[in-house]
Design an enzyme around this catalytic site. Structure first.
Site, PDB file in Angstrom:
ATOM      1  CE1 TYR A  60       3.751 -14.509  -8.024  1.00 15.50           C
ATOM      2  CE2 TYR A  60       4.740 -12.328  -7.815  1.00 15.50           C
ATOM      3  CZ  TYR A  60       4.874 -13.686  -8.019  1.00 15.50           C
ATOM      4  OH  TYR A  60       6.121 -14.223  -8.202  1.00 15.50           O
TER       5      TYR A  60
ATOM      6  CG  ASP B  13       2.389  -9.057  -0.749  1.00 15.98           C
ATOM      7  OD1 ASP B  13       3.274  -8.181  -0.722  1.00 15.98           O
ATOM      8  OD2 ASP B  13       2.402 -10.027  -1.525  1.00 15.98           O
TER       9      ASP B  13
ATOM     10  CE  LYS C 250       7.840  -6.288  -7.309  1.00 16.47           C
ATOM     11  NZ  LYS C 250       6.644  -7.111  -7.074  1.00 16.47           N
TER      12      LYS C 250
HETATM   13  C1  LIG Z   1       6.680  -8.569  -6.631  1.00 19.67           C
HETATM   14  C2  LIG Z   1       5.767  -9.024  -5.566  1.00 19.67           C
HETATM   15  C3  LIG Z   1       6.095 -10.083  -4.714  1.00 19.67           C
HETATM   16  C4  LIG Z   1       7.330 -10.916  -4.892  1.00 19.67           C
HETATM   17  O1  LIG Z   1       8.489 -10.180  -4.708  1.00 19.67           O
HETATM   18  P1  LIG Z   1       9.865 -10.754  -5.336  1.00 19.67           P
HETATM   19  O2  LIG Z   1      10.889  -9.781  -4.877  1.00 19.67           O
HETATM   20  O3  LIG Z   1       9.658 -10.790  -6.803  1.00 19.67           O
HETATM   21  O4  LIG Z   1      10.057 -12.111  -4.757  1.00 19.67           O
HETATM   22  C5  LIG Z   1       5.227 -10.391  -3.690  1.00 19.67           C
HETATM   23  N1  LIG Z   1       4.091  -9.692  -3.514  1.00 19.67           N
HETATM   24  C6  LIG Z   1       3.746  -8.682  -4.313  1.00 19.67           C
HETATM   25  C7  LIG Z   1       2.484  -7.927  -4.058  1.00 19.67           C
HETATM   26  C8  LIG Z   1       4.556  -8.316  -5.390  1.00 19.67           C
HETATM   27  O5  LIG Z   1       4.185  -7.334  -6.194  1.00 19.67           O
END
Ligand SMILES: *Cc1c(COP(=O)(O)O)cnc(C)c1O
Length: 428
Positions: free
Chosen positions: A145, A240, A268
């Site tokens: 994701y 990511d 995060k």
């Molecule tokens: C949470 C998350 C996102 C998206 O971040 P948001 O601040 O919710 O837009 C993208 N990549 C990963 C791996 C995530 O865990």
């Protein structure tokens, strides 16, 4: 049964004015076939709902709360920053300090830009990769994701999976066409796609430790393989690390494994609970961004002083407390408690942990990709979730989510949790 009547009432009201009653789908508790509780307060590793129920929390606002909720250092930093003004839209000193810290801590990052969410970070990293390489296609992996970016909402994890709709309506087929989706941990699939379309691929984007489909580990040598094959074909490698950055280690998965991507997306933990994201990487690539280069990106609130003060305070405190080492010890105690509970209840389930992140899969099978996760016993997970909640422990309301331990979880909290896990496994 715990009284949740005020939560129920709020949810009823919420549904009249907010789609599904929530501002992010997984909060709706659909995967556990129930309704969410509403939180009135959070402190340390505990949250209290509006009905006064107290819970030990292993969601930690989906990762950011690595010191626990509302740590004094973060509150103080926000307070001090706010006194000077909450937003300027003109450069402020926190931005330089944060950029310097990221470049020092994250091995592959030479230059970095701040944004307001993880989604913005991955979205722009993709645009930059395309602008830099002059190619359009992106390779992503099933179950990874990357936020709700149009072209990345193809075979995405958690929220999308939970809702049984791996693709979103409203994403033009032409966008999805530029996204090539492959199974994770399958080098041959990657070799095949590069043999077929290597010249057209701008980048591979992945969660180097996928944490939005449970918690999946890359096989030995897999990340290095991706590093090598992208370099060979002139494509970029994008990690990511929105979830894993500053979480599994000070410098993320790239520090743990020694494999360095070209670009990294962060979020995060970096914001200390406020809305912050960042992306960075090789200076020659980052210099393609406006105003120096042709790839446009901007943000009215990017580099917001309150948000960066909070993030900086959290990261500095982690460093001061040798937080990652300590979290690894707490994580290890958590793992021992969980393994003992599994043994006592005779459940042969697969448990994954890296530092303070974990996932208990309700299946004895080996988990190497999201396809394996789909074989879990979701009904048993559901019964476990509600039994744990009833006994005062809040785990993420989906088998597709990882759990998070914070520095505020004490030995007693961990011991208490092990008792609850045993009881909830018995009820599953
Ligand atoms: C949470 C998350 C996102 C998206 O971040 P948001 O601040 O919710 O837009 C993208 N990549 C990963 C791996 C995530 O865990």
């Amino acid at each position: 049964m715990a009284d949740r009547s005020l939560s129920r009432k709020l949810f009823e009201n919420a549904r009249q004015v907010i789609p599904g009653g929530v501002n992010s789908p997984v909060r709706a508790f659909r995967n556990v076939e129930g309704e969410p509780f509403f939180v009135s307060r959070a402190r340390g590793c505990r949250i209290w709902d509006v009905d006064g129920n107290e819970l030990i929390d292993y969601v930690g606002t989906w990762g950011p709360a690595i010191l626990g909720h509302a740590p004094a250092v973060v509150l103080e930093a926000i307070h001090q920053a706010a006194k000077a003004g909450v937003s300027f839209g003109i450069p402020n000193p926190h931005e330089v300090e944060m950029a310097r810290l990221i470049c020092d801590w994250v091995p592959s990052v030479e230059k970095v830009r701040m944004v307001n969410s993880g989604t913005e970070a991955t979205m722009t990293a993709i645009r930059l990769a395309r602008g830099f390489t002059g190619r359009d296609k992106i390779v992503k992996f099933d179950g990874c994701y990357h936020g709700h970016v149009d072209s990345l909402l193809v075979a995405a994890g958690s929220g999308a999976l939970t809702h049984g709709k791996p693709d979103s309506a409203g994403v033009p087929a032409a966008f999805a066409d530029e996204t090539l989706v492959l199974p994770f941990n399958d080098p041959e699939a990657v070799e095949k796609i590069f043999a077929e379309a290597g010249e057209e691929i701008a980048a591979i984007i992945l969660e180097p430790i996928p944490a939005n489909a449970g918690l999946i580990f890359p096989k030995e040598g897999y990340l290095q393989f991706l590093r090598d094959i992208t370099a060979k074909h002139g494509a970029l490698l994008i990690f990511d690390e929105v979830m894993t950055g500053f979480r599994v280690a000070k410098g993320g998965v790239q520090e743990l494994t020694g494999v360095t991507p070209d670009l990294t997306a962060l979020g995060k933990v970096i914001g200390g609970g406020l809305p912050v994201g960042a992306f960075g990487g090789r200076a020659d690539i980052m210099d393609h961004l406006a105003p120096d280069g042709p790839v446009y990106q901007a943000g009215t609130l990017s580099g917001n002083p309150l948000a960066l003060a909070a993030g900086l305070a959290q990261l500095r405190e982690m460093e001061k407390q040798d937080g990652w080492e300590r979290l690894n010890r707490v994580g290890s105690a958590f793992e021992q408690g969980t393994m003992a509970a599994l043994e006592k209840t005779g459940k042969n389930f697969t448990f994954h942990r890296v530092g303070s992140m974990f996932c208990l899969f309700f299946t004895p099978e080996k988990i190497e990709s999201v396809t394996d996760v789909k074989c879990a016993d979701f009904a048993a997970f559901r019964r476990f979730f509600w039994a744990a909640l009833e006994a005062g422990v809040y785990f993420a309301p989906s088998q597709y989510e990882a759990g998070f331990i914070s520095l505020a979880h004490t030995e007693e909290d961990i011991a208490r949790t092990a008792e609850v896990v045993e009881k909830a496994l018995g009820a599953s």
